[in-house]
Design an enzyme around this catalytic site. Sequence first.
Site, PDB file in Angstrom:
ATOM      1  N   LYS A   1      33.498  16.175   9.064  1.00 19.01           N
ATOM      2  CA  LYS A   1      32.370  15.363   8.583  1.00 19.01           C
ATOM      3  C   LYS A   1      32.777  13.902   8.607  1.00 19.01           C
ATOM      4  O   LYS A   1      33.910  13.574   8.267  1.00 19.01           O
ATOM      5  CB  LYS A   1      31.961  15.775   7.163  1.00 19.01           C
ATOM      6  CG  LYS A   1      30.781  14.942   6.604  1.00 19.01           C
ATOM      7  CD  LYS A   1      30.231  15.516   5.319  1.00 19.01           C
ATOM      8  CE  LYS A   1      31.044  15.180   4.096  1.00 19.01           C
ATOM      9  NZ  LYS A   1      31.064  13.717   3.796  1.00 19.01           N
TER      10      LYS A   1
ATOM     11  N   GLU B   1      23.086  11.497   0.811  1.00 18.82           N
ATOM     12  CA  GLU B   1      23.604  11.216  -0.530  1.00 18.82           C
ATOM     13  C   GLU B   1      22.847  10.097  -1.216  1.00 18.82           C
ATOM     14  O   GLU B   1      22.686   9.005  -0.674  1.00 18.82           O
ATOM     15  CB  GLU B   1      25.100  10.858  -0.469  1.00 18.82           C
ATOM     16  CG  GLU B   1      25.681  10.562  -1.846  1.00 18.82           C
ATOM     17  CD  GLU B   1      27.201  10.549  -1.889  1.00 18.82           C
ATOM     18  OE1 GLU B   1      27.744  10.319  -2.993  1.00 18.82           O
ATOM     19  OE2 GLU B   1      27.861  10.751  -0.844  1.00 18.82           O
TER      20      GLU B   1
ATOM     21  N   GLU C   1      31.096   9.667   7.969  1.00 19.99           N
ATOM     22  CA  GLU C   1      30.009   8.872   7.412  1.00 19.99           C
ATOM     23  C   GLU C   1      29.482   7.857   8.433  1.00 19.99           C
ATOM     24  O   GLU C   1      30.253   7.307   9.216  1.00 19.99           O
ATOM     25  CB  GLU C   1      30.512   8.090   6.186  1.00 19.99           C
ATOM     26  CG  GLU C   1      30.966   8.984   5.041  1.00 19.99           C
ATOM     27  CD  GLU C   1      31.486   8.197   3.837  1.00 19.99           C
ATOM     28  OE1 GLU C   1      31.927   8.850   2.884  1.00 19.99           O
ATOM     29  OE2 GLU C   1      31.464   6.944   3.861  1.00 19.99           O
TER      30      GLU C   1
ATOM     31  N   ASP D   1      36.920  13.900   1.035  1.00 22.81           N
ATOM     32  CA  ASP D   1      37.857  12.797   0.792  1.00 22.81           C
ATOM     33  C   ASP D   1      37.790  12.361  -0.667  1.00 22.81           C
ATOM     34  O   ASP D   1      38.568  11.528  -1.112  1.00 22.81           O
ATOM     35  CB  ASP D   1      37.635  11.629   1.759  1.00 22.81           C
ATOM     36  CG  ASP D   1      36.240  11.030   1.679  1.00 22.81           C
ATOM     37  OD1 ASP D   1      35.415  11.502   0.863  1.00 22.81           O
ATOM     38  OD2 ASP D   1      35.962  10.086   2.450  1.00 22.81           O
ATOM     39  N   SER D   2      36.879  12.994  -1.438  1.00 22.30           N
ATOM     40  CA  SER D   2      36.853  12.827  -2.896  1.00 22.30           C
ATOM     41  C   SER D   2      38.160  13.320  -3.515  1.00 22.30           C
ATOM     42  O   SER D   2      38.434  13.046  -4.688  1.00 22.30           O
ATOM     43  CB  SER D   2      35.665  13.579  -3.502  1.00 22.30           C
ATOM     44  OG  SER D   2      35.533  14.864  -2.907  1.00 22.30           O
TER      45      SER D   2
ATOM     46  N   ASP E   1      36.492  16.375   5.694  1.00 22.53           N
ATOM     47  CA  ASP E   1      36.154  14.954   5.852  1.00 22.53           C
ATOM     48  C   ASP E   1      37.187  14.229   6.713  1.00 22.53           C
ATOM     49  O   ASP E   1      38.398  14.387   6.485  1.00 22.53           O
ATOM     50  CB  ASP E   1      36.103  14.257   4.482  1.00 22.53           C
ATOM     51  CG  ASP E   1      34.714  14.261   3.881  1.00 22.53           C
ATOM     52  OD1 ASP E   1      33.728  14.442   4.615  1.00 22.53           O
ATOM     53  OD2 ASP E   1      34.613  14.075   2.651  1.00 22.53           O
TER      54      ASP E   1
END
Length: 271
Positions: free
Chosen positions: A120, A189, A122, A51-52, A90
């Site tokens: 993925k 991270e 978070e 998602d970066s 993501d």
Amino acid sequence: MSTHKDVKKITTNTLLKMKAAGEKISMITAYDYSFARLFDKAGIDVVLVGDSASNVMAGNETTLSITLEQMIYHAQCVVRGIDRSLVVVDLPFGSYQSNPDIAVASAIRIMKETNGHSVKLEGGAEVIDSIRRIVSAGIPVMGHLGLTPQSIYKFGTYTVRAKEEMEAEKLRKDALLLQEAGCYAIVLEKIPAALAREVSTSLAIPTIGIGAGNACDGQVLVMHDMLGINNEFKPRFLRQYLNLEQQVTGAVQQYIRDVKSHDFPNEGESY
């Protein structure tokens, strides 16, 4: 030269075997067909459609702006360039946090519409029900603990996480929870290297570090940072392997000079 048929594909099971054998896992982000193809041919193990993309492709300040539809588009482009690597996509902010039903629906859309191999997301205990449901639907899940960029406004900073014992203890518990819920790997991270070592040792599943020391079972970097496309972001954990910003700028400036001076195209470049 390998053909499509004899390429040995990386799977979630491959990563578990790599951890067991002590072989480190290499992971990099990609957002389009061209770079995905290059990374796959170079032999990267895992390609993350991060998602970066919100930051490096769209120019947004945070990862929060990117939509599920935009993530699906980037993942479709990446998957078309892949023969061998495992592709992880993501789940963007807002596509899984509110309830497990929405989380499963988002993950199913990604898998069906992109042909990616895994998702993925978070978080730890807060999203554990969603993870269980997604795994139950037959979709592999990679977890993500430590600095979780989608929670930037909650943390208020991108600084190192879990330096205090209370947060470190929550991270230890969350890592075990994620493993128990069926995650096949976890990104750690920006946490202290000693904590990352401890967590990596405590788990049967692999850990992928970014700013978490070298005891993790693998490492991931954002391609724009690693290749020097974006030279403004230089955290301590980043090793820059190229300076593409400088090289591309130089090449374009040379092209401009050649056009202005009537040097390009020359006779040999004309029909």
